[in-house]
Design an enzyme around this catalytic site. Structure first.
Site, PDB file in Angstrom:
ATOM      1  N   GLN A   1      -5.356  -5.789   6.468  1.00 36.94           N
ATOM      2  CA  GLN A   1      -6.262  -6.744   5.830  1.00 36.94           C
ATOM      3  C   GLN A   1      -6.216  -8.122   6.499  1.00 36.94           C
ATOM      4  OE1 GLN A   1      -8.392  -5.742   3.680  1.00 36.94           O
ATOM      5  NE2 GLN A   1      -7.531  -3.757   3.133  1.00 36.94           N
TER       6      GLN A   1
ATOM      7  N   LYS B   1     -11.516  -0.895   9.498  1.00 34.34           N
ATOM      8  CA  LYS B   1     -11.572  -2.111   8.692  1.00 34.34           C
ATOM      9  C   LYS B   1     -11.969  -3.328   9.528  1.00 34.34           C
ATOM     10  CE  LYS B   1      -7.938  -0.484   5.534  1.00 34.34           C
ATOM     11  NZ  LYS B   1      -8.732  -0.178   4.334  1.00 34.34           N
TER      12      LYS B   1
ATOM     13  N   ASP C   1       2.219  -4.650   8.006  1.00 32.16           N
ATOM     14  CA  ASP C   1       0.953  -3.978   7.709  1.00 32.16           C
ATOM     15  C   ASP C   1      -0.137  -5.045   7.775  1.00 32.16           C
ATOM     16  OD1 ASP C   1      -1.311  -2.878   6.598  1.00 32.16           O
ATOM     17  OD2 ASP C   1      -0.367  -2.205   4.757  1.00 32.16           O
TER      18      ASP C   1
ATOM     19  N   CYS D   1      -4.668   2.258  -3.844  1.00 32.68           N
ATOM     20  CA  CYS D   1      -3.423   2.717  -3.213  1.00 32.68           C
ATOM     21  C   CYS D   1      -2.274   1.749  -3.463  1.00 32.68           C
ATOM     22  CB  CYS D   1      -3.617   2.941  -1.711  1.00 32.68           C
ATOM     23  SG  CYS D   1      -4.688   4.338  -1.330  1.00 32.68           S
TER      24      CYS D   1
ATOM     25  N   HIS E   1       0.855  -1.181   0.000  1.00 30.89           N
ATOM     26  CA  HIS E   1       0.000   0.000   0.000  1.00 30.89           C
ATOM     27  C   HIS E   1       0.893   1.234   0.000  1.00 30.89           C
ATOM     28  CE1 HIS E   1      -2.926   2.925   1.633  1.00 30.89           C
ATOM     29  NE2 HIS E   1      -3.883   2.074   1.348  1.00 30.89           N
TER      30      HIS E   1
END
Length: 420
Positions: free
Chosen positions: A208, A231, A205, A374, A128
């Site tokens: 997700q 999220k 990261d 992104c 991202h």
């Protein structure tokens, strides 16, 4: 909350999400944009409203009842997040506005203090922008060099090429756990173990992954991990940074001001202990409390159950998508068992712009994302300006997938008829 084989998780929880009951263009809403932001259950909405209706006061600074209750809710939510990802210490959880701010915190605090000319940062081509741009800025300031892990032939993280990049010059590996475009679940434990063999730090990261599967930061042994509340059924404006206590303790403050101080003099200041050293100013109190409610909600369902159900949805979604010959699906389509990939699919249809596809699907009540998500550098590798993306969560159903596929085929046929 009790689940039976007769009912899916979605059957049992959909009524908890008031937004899902609406119609769009006189069609039932099918919300397939969960990778961008998830919807919020009533329990989270109630927690946010309850704070502003009953407990609205600043935290840590007041002896009156409202401030005490606000502080208890705010710090109680920190405890919940720490337990949710199995942090060893509650003070290893730093509240941020979002994952982007969390990455910038590490970049400016640790990066500027520890990276020097010739040091190497390893990212992947699927990152991202929030896990690329801060490191580009820090590299420009320090003289560090960025190297990128490429993709395999089936468009997954190239672990062998990653191994070839590692050296004693490697100081940081910053990598996404689950790609928001390719949907692949990267071998994060292996990535971290290999980096640590060279003494490098690793930032994950997990935007997700934290909402969709059980994450144990002690097991994967990452040095930092970032996630966004919005999220994972929480509100916007709140996220968190996890960092190992000894690393966070050694890092200088990122922002200065109220709340993060210990003592302030005209010629110098001293700083508070963790986690407050990194939380300058009045925080997002209501949002943090609501994030705690989201953690409670997900925990009550069970992250293992959520992940297992989403694996079933993923399998079903891709079996339907690969039957449409006009689609170019990004990421490994050879794995149709729902394993090692997230419940999302980014794709393009030749001759149809992704935004046009998304606009017409909206008229059928289907909400998907269009754009570069992104991940512009990744899309450039595919010679694509953007893509359409359908992303699912545990409140989505097979019936919604069926309706989405019908709407997608009809939309493709509509454009094909126009071009004929």
């Amino acid at each position: 909350m009790t689940f039976t084989q007769a009912k899916t998780i979605a059957d049992l929880v959909r009524s908890d999400f008031p937004i899902l009951a609406q119609e769009i263009h006189e069609k039932p809403l099918i919300y397939f944009d969960n990778a961008a932001t998830s919807q919020k259950p009533q329990a989270v909405l109630n927690a946010l409203l309850n704070y502003y209706e009953k407990d609205n006061a600043n935290v840590h600074r007041g002896a009156h009842s409202l401030s005490i209750r606000a502080t208890e809710g705010y710090e109680g939510a920190r405890n919940k997040v720490a337990k949710f990802i199995n942090a060893a210490h509650r003070e290893e959880i730093i509240y941020t506005r979002n994952a982007s701010e969390a990455i910038n915190l590490v970049a400016y605090s640790w990066g500027l203090s520890n990276l020097n000319r010739g040091d190497e940062i390893i990212l992947s081509v699927m990152e991202h922008h929030s896990n690329i741009v801060p490191w580009q800025i820090i590299a420009q300031k320090t003289g560090a060099v960025i190297k990128y892990v490429q993709l395999t032939e089936i468009e997954e993280f190239d672990l062998e090429q990653y191994k070839s990049l590692l050296s004693n010059k490697t100081k940081l590996v910053a990598v996404v756990h689950v790609s928001n475009t390719l949907g692949c679940i990267n071998p994060i434990e292996n990535i971290i173990e290999l980096a640590h063999q060279f003494g490098a730090k690793v930032l994950v990261d997990a935007c997700q992954s934290v909402p969709h599967m059980a994450i144990d930061v002690q097991q994967i042994n990452c040095d930092w991990l970032v996630a966004s509340g919005h999220k994972m059924c929480g509100p916007t404006g709140i996220g968190f940074l996890y960092g190992k206590k000894e690393i966070l303790t050694a890092m200088p403050p990122f922002l200065g001001g109220g709340e993060m101080i210990s003592e302030v003099y005209f010629d110098h200041s001293t700083y508070g202990e963790l986690p407050h050293k990194f939380e300058a100013g009045t925080p997002a109190i209501g949002e943090a409390i609501a994030l705690g409610a989201a953690v409670d909600y997900l925990t009550a369902i069970g992250m293992e159950k959520i992940h297992a159900y989403e694996e079933e949805l993923t399998t079903y979604l891709f079996k339907k998508l690969v039957e449409i010959p006009q689609l170019r699906i990004y990421g490994a389509t050879s794995k149709l068992d729902g394993k090692n990939r997230a419940a999302l699919a980014a794709f393009n249809v030749q001759g149809i712009h992704a935004s046009d596809l998304s606009t017409l699907l909206d008229h059928e009540g289907v909400a998907i994302r269009s754009g570069h998500h992104c991940t512009q550098p990744l899309h450039r590798l595919f010679d694509a300006s953007g893509s359409a993306r359908a992303s699912l969560y545990f409140y989505n159903t097979r019936a919604e997938i069926d309706d989405f596929i019908i709407a997608l085929k009809d939309t493709i046929d509509f454009f094909s008829g126009m071009m004929a």
